[in-house]
Design an enzyme around this catalytic site. Structure first.
Site, PDB file in Angstrom:
ATOM      1  N   CYS A 144       4.385  -4.060  -1.672  1.00  0.00           N
ATOM      2  CA  CYS A 144       2.954  -4.277  -1.437  1.00  0.00           C
ATOM      3  C   CYS A 144       2.231  -4.569  -2.750  1.00  0.00           C
ATOM      4  O   CYS A 144       1.284  -5.356  -2.788  1.00  0.00           O
ATOM      5  CB  CYS A 144       2.339  -3.090  -0.714  1.00  0.00           C
ATOM      6  N   HIS A 183       0.188   3.061  -1.313  1.00  0.00           N
ATOM      7  CA  HIS A 183       0.188   1.706  -0.778  1.00  0.00           C
ATOM      8  C   HIS A 183      -0.785   0.864  -1.595  1.00  0.00           C
ATOM      9  O   HIS A 183      -1.810   1.367  -2.082  1.00  0.00           O
ATOM     10  CB  HIS A 183      -0.224   1.742   0.697  1.00  0.00           C
TER      11      HIS A 183
END
Length: 1131
Positions: free
Chosen positions: A221, A464
């Site tokens: 990510c 994330h």
């Protein structure tokens, strides 16, 4: 909470079941609000949702009459809110539960428009019309769509309570006289992003935003966030497209080509784009893909690689024009006109978050001026010690400014890296001019506009990454979260990512929330910006090029079209695979071109001249039609061609078995009946050399003269010739012979094929299988010799004894059987240097025999390298890692074949080395002499202790340390006058273990310690009577956590530690801020002793009273990775 059950049968289909709010009994007070006071009810039980704006609201009451006689499912009257019809869905006896069920649903008669939706906050209130103080409310919020058209409460209220004589001790029931009211409060909310309360089921990023995301491979990510940021820096994308890659075919070998392909797909694809091509080009495997890396480091490395690719192209220097700014580091004297400065380029800036409230605070911190005065005065050349100002100022900022916010820092108290979640604000428009030098160019504004906010949610160990980006100059922000792209508000892009404390949504007090990635509770927001991208206002038009000006190269579209066509072709082939079969076809020309076993190499690559042609053909094709199709490929006349089917024999050979004489047979029938044990159908084509009077082909078997013996028949035979002169064994052709002919009767046919004169003497052998080549007996019949259809006969001219000796003297094989044996044991071996880069000169292949001894193949390699073979040492190659295994002993009795493929006993299940490759080393001494020597690994130190070079030296086992000096000096190019100044010492556990004198025996060196060598510092030559050399080592917080290189150091008697530190800086080669961060301590030998930290006023010689004490340097171990195993890289 009361959780609704999942019944086997739900009378209300496709109704979402949610948990209701707690009963509103606690809302009761001395002056209970009346249910018909709608505004008061809304204020008490339906507070507005923070940061979500109300578009319109409506209230509607349904008077429910005759409850007990109502049907099982009933709809209330339709009312409108925001132009949309709504109604209440009612289950008087419960939706398969023992409670009344109420739901809000849209009131469209038919299904609403496909793209219709409404974000609604609603409350359903059940109340007694006779006593409005008796009521029950439940609230919810939902995104209503055509597929999710209703939402509400399956267990709104238990039936027994509703009909009880007294509702919660109020003296009367809720449902009184079989009547009750249901009021629906509906608020339709504004949805500026289009994804408010979206479930993202069947969400289409391209349709919703016109853009697509990137697929997450595991933990990529962070990579996706950076790539999207660079992609929407349009000028960067254009520069990448300008790199010439038209002739590149494999993205795995060219990062620029892989990045072009990724950008092209982001520009043209309708779905999320995978990044595996790019990470493969980076050289990453699953270790890197499933491990989050540092974005700043990745960005810098990627920029460097692209800069290299752009050299010599129209894009050269384009990245520097976009991303490079200039800063000046200076020391300026206060009282005299003197300044020392240097100007450096920067690609990005790292800004401190800790201790700063906003972006301007960080820049003020960055350019903070330090005054050098008192004991810290600056020595100015020509002016001596002077008061001075030391700092950094910016000469210019780049068009695209990348700011890395230092959210991760080392916590000295916790002894670990930590994430800083403090509030840190950054503006949408920012002025950089206050941080520019006085003489900087100010002809244009230094106003910057925020283009991107890269966010990290989580902590150090789990989290994330996603990004908020502006794809164009005056547009809005969009959120790029891996494969999902959504519209975003300015508040979501900026304010929500400042970090800081959570606040209670209703009363403003601090509260805790759980992080979705770490599953831990915290009062501070874990989602905050870690990287900002600003674009200079005057460069906005240049950076945000129009899409028509960022067109990808035309060849990219062409290549993708070709790949799609190929994929479609393969898909179609897979679907139709059951209808097709593979056929391998050869003829006499293949046989003549082949040197080896059997008639042709059926399993080799088709690029080899002798290899058969491969066809993909329908199984239903007849043999006659197939021959017609392919005969021209072999230069043969279809009408004069017939096919023989090849079969596998039990001895491992593949030979023609029978001609296909039934033209109507399909290839599948032939394969099933004759050759089903093979993966594909193999055919050999025979061409008739003659025709009869009617023009029909006449094949060789019909012209063969048979004997009168019953059962005689023609037999197809292949002829090979072994030529000792050329050392070749090749096919000659084929002929037919009678089954009862004697071997000697074959002479005329052989002489004719060989074009030898009559009377030529030759020997005949039958090639039965690879390791069975037998002489043929002239007076035996073919039947007695067990000759079959398709057998191979090899001939060799007879030689005189003199000729044989001459050929043997020239190193040539003179016997057919011996040549076959040589072919059987022939092997191609790849030789690569063990300790040198592989080049065309150093890496090579040799064709050798498996029967060769160590000395024989070593001689062959020595001849190739033009070195003495006794100085060559070989090592097997590990199949899994490609690294060298333990060297092979030159005294081994094993052959080359046994060395490459050793026989393992029952305890070793598999061979872990390659059977076609070896590493070689060119030694300074012969292998015999090597056995009398010892390899000593020395770490040579230069520039203090900041650089080390590994050196391996071979010296006699009975030698001493003095014998190391000469070869060490030669390998590190040391001047002659410095040789006497070399010093050796051993280190264990990153501490000095022992000083090794020149008379010390090499055999006594401990293989488990590191041996260091350095030039003795000149200051030790001037040591005083009470000065002595001490041992210094480095540790990280705790003395037991040693790291780095230990070293000897001269401790001067009576010297204050401030002066000692200056000598330590010079001794170690560590300077500036890096040295200032080091704390120094006296560490006693005892493992449990605490370090005694030193101040500048201390005198080291008074603190170190024992010769076993060490001087410790306490600083962070930079080489220990806190978040990953290996440093990030791009191949």
């Amino acid at each position: 909470m009361d959780i609704a059950m999942e019944p086997d049968f739900d009378e209300k289909q496709d109704v979402a079941i949610i948990s209701p709010d707690e009963s509103m009994d606690d809302a009761e007070s001395e002056e209970r609000i009346r249910a018909d006071d709608f505004e008061a009810i809304k204020k008490a039980h339906m507070p507005e949702i923070p940061d979500v704006e109300v578009e319109v609201e409506a209230t509607h009451t349904w008077h429910i009459e005759n409850w007990r006689n109502s049907p099982r499912r009933e709809h209330g009257p339709v009312f409108h809110c925001g132009g949309d019809p709504w109604r209440v869905l009612f289950f008087p006896y419960g939706n398969n539960v023992d409670a009344a069920s109420f739901y809000l649903e849209h009131g469209w008669e038919d299904k609403p428009a496909e793209d219709w939706y409404a974000c609604v906050q609603f409350m359903l209130m059940l109340w007694n019309p006779n006593d409005p103080t008796i009521y029950l409310t439940h609230t919810a919020q939902h995104r209503f769509t055509g597929d999710e058209g209703d939402w509400g409460f399956t267990r709104f209220a238990e039936l027994r309570r509703l009909f009880a004589a007294s509702w919660d001790d109020r003296g009367r029931p809720m449902v009184e006289d079989n009547r009750v009211n249901m009021t629906a409060f509906v608020r339709k909310m504004k949805d500026p992003t289009g994804v408010l309360w979206h479930s993202f089921v069947n969400y289409d990023s391209k349709k919703a935003t016109g853009m697509v995301g990137l697929k997450n491979q595991g933990a990529t990510c962070y990579l996706n966030s950076l790539l999207q940021s660079l992609y929407f820096t349009n000028q960067f994308r254009k520069s990448i497209y300008q790199i010439p890659t038209e002739h590149d075919q494999d993205y795995r070998t060219n990062t620029a080509y892989a990045l072009q392909r990724l950008f092209y797909q982001l520009q043209t694809s309708d779905t999320a784009v995978p990044t595996h091509e790019l990470t493969t080009a980076f050289g990453w495997d699953s270790k890197q893909i499933f491990e989050q890396q540092d974005v700043q480091e990745l960005s810098r490395i990627l920029m460097e690689k692209m800069e290299e690719k752009m050299k010599g192209t129209e894009a050269e220097n384009s990245l520097a024009k976009m991303f490079v700014g200039k800063m000046k580091t200076y020391i300026s004297c206060i009282n005299v006109d003197y300044e020392s400065s240097r100007i450096e380029d920067f690609w990005d800036l790292q800004l401190n978050v800790s201790g700063n409230k906003n972006l301007d605070d960080s820049f003020k911190d960055y350019i903070q001026v330090e005054t050098m005065e008192g004991d810290n005065k600056y020595f100015a050349e020509g002016y001596g010690l002077q008061d001075a100002k030391k700092g950094v100022i910016f000469e210019s900022f780049p068009q695209v400014l990348h700011l890395q916010l230092k959210r991760f820092e080392y916590d000295f108290q916790r002894d670990t890296m930590m994430k800083i979640n403090d509030r840190y604000e950054f503006p949408e428009v920012w002025d950089a001019s206050p941080y520019l030098a006085e003489g900087a160019d100010r002809s244009q504004s230094w106003i910057y506009h925020l283009h991107g906010v890269l966010v990290h949610s989580g902590d150090l160990n789990a989290g994330h990454y996603y990004a908020f980006l502006k794809p164009n100059k005056e547009g809005e922000f969009y959120k790029f979260d891996d494969d999902r792209v959504t519209r975003s508000t300015k508040r979501e892009a900026l304010d929500d990512n400042f970090g800081g404390e959570y606040t209670n949504l209703t009363n403003g007090t601090r509260t805790e929330q759980r992080n979705p990635y770490t599953r831990t509770w915290s009062t501070k927001k874990s989602m905050n910006a870690y990287m900002l991208v600003y674009i200079r206002e005057s460069a906005l038009d240049n950076i945000f090029l129009q899409e028509k000006d960022v067109e990808p190269p035309a060849y990219l579209a062409r290549k993708f079209a070709e790949e799609r066509d190929l994929l479609e072709k393969r898909r179609k082939e897979r679907e139709e695979a059951h209808l097709y079969m593979e056929a391998l076809v050869a003829n006499t020309n293949n046989f003549i071109s082949f040197q080896g076993f059997d008639i042709i190499p059926w399993k080799v690559d088709s690029a080899v001249p002798a290899a058969p042609k491969r066809y993909r053909v329908l199984k239903a094709t007849t043999i006659a039609d197939f021959v017609k199709q392919i005969a021209s490929d072999f230069g043969m006349e279809p009408a004069a061609t017939r096919a023989w089917v090849i079969v596998n024999r039990q001895n491992g050979t593949a030979r023609p078995d029978q001609p296909m004489k039934i033209p109507e047979m399909t290839l599948d029938q032939i394969w099933q009946s004759v050759a089903s044990k093979m993966h594909e159908l193999r055919l050999w084509l025979e061409e008739a050399k003659d025709k009869d009077e009617e023009g029909r082909p006449v094949f060789g078997d019909s012209k063969c003269e048979l004997t009168q013996v019953q059962g005689d028949r023609p037999v197809l035979l292949f002829l090979k010739h072994f030529d000792p002169e050329s050392q070749s064994l090749v096919g000659v052709g084929y002929f037919y012979a009678a089954f009862f002919d004697k071997v000697q009767d074959l002479s005329p046919s052989i002489l004719k094929l060989m074009n030898w004169p009559a009377g030529t003497n030759f020997r005949m052998y039958e090639e039965i299988k690879q390791n069975m080549i037998e002489p043929m007996k002239p007076k035996q019949t073919l039947q007695a010799s067990e000759i079959q259809e398709g057998d191979i006969i090899t001939v060799q001219k007879s030689m005189s004894e003199k000729e044989e000796k001459a050929f043997a003297a020239a190193g040539k094989i003179t016997d057919t059987q011996q040549f076959y044996d040589n072919m059987l044991n022939r092997i191609r071996v790849r030789f690569s240097p063990k300790n040198l880069p592989e080049t065309e000169e150093t890496t090579f292949d040799l064709v050798l025999s498996k029967k060769m001894t160590y000395a024989q193949f070593s001689q062959a390699v020595g001849d190739r390298l033009e070195v003495d073979p006794t100085h060559l040492r070989f090592s097997p190659v590990n199949m899994a890692t490609g690294r060298a295994k333990a060297p092979i002993r030159h005294t081994t009795m094993n052959t080359l074949g046994q060395i490459l493929a050793p026989t393992y006993n029952a305890y070793a299940q598999s061979n872990t080395q390659r059977n076609d490759a070896l590493y070689y080393e060119i030694l300074e001494v012969s292998l015999s002499e090597l056995e009398m020597r010892k390899n000593v690994r020395v770490y040579w130190l230069t520039e203090g202790i900041s650089k080390e070079e590994q050196v391996d030296i071979l010296i006699p086992k009975n030698g001493c340390m003095e014998d190391l000096v000469e070869p060490l000096a030669r390998k590190v190019n040391l001047a002659e006058d410095l040789k006497p100044r070399i010093r050796f010492y051993e280190a264990h556990g990153n501490k000095v273990y022992k000083y090794v004198g020149m008379e010390y025996a090499v055999a006594s060196l401990n293989e488990f310690v590191a041996l260091y060598a350095e030039i003795v510092p000149e200051e030790e030559d001037e040591a005083g009577e009470n000065d002595r050399v001490i041992s210094v080592y480095q540790f990280d917080k705790e003395p037991s956590k040693a790291h780095g290189i230990p070293f000897p150091f001269l401790m001067k008697d009576g010297e204050i530690f401030k002066d000692t530190k200056e000598r330590l800086s010079k001794r170690t080669g560590i300077k500036g801020k890096q040295f200032e961060k080091i704390k120094f301590a006296v560490v006693q030998r005892s493992t449990y002793s605490k370090p005694e930290y030193l101040t500048d006023e201390d005198i080291l010689s008074e603190k170190m009273t024992s010769r076993d004490d060490h001087l410790g340097m306490d600083h962070v171990n930079r080489k220990s990775n806190w978040n990953r195993g290996d440093s990030i890289f791009i191949r």
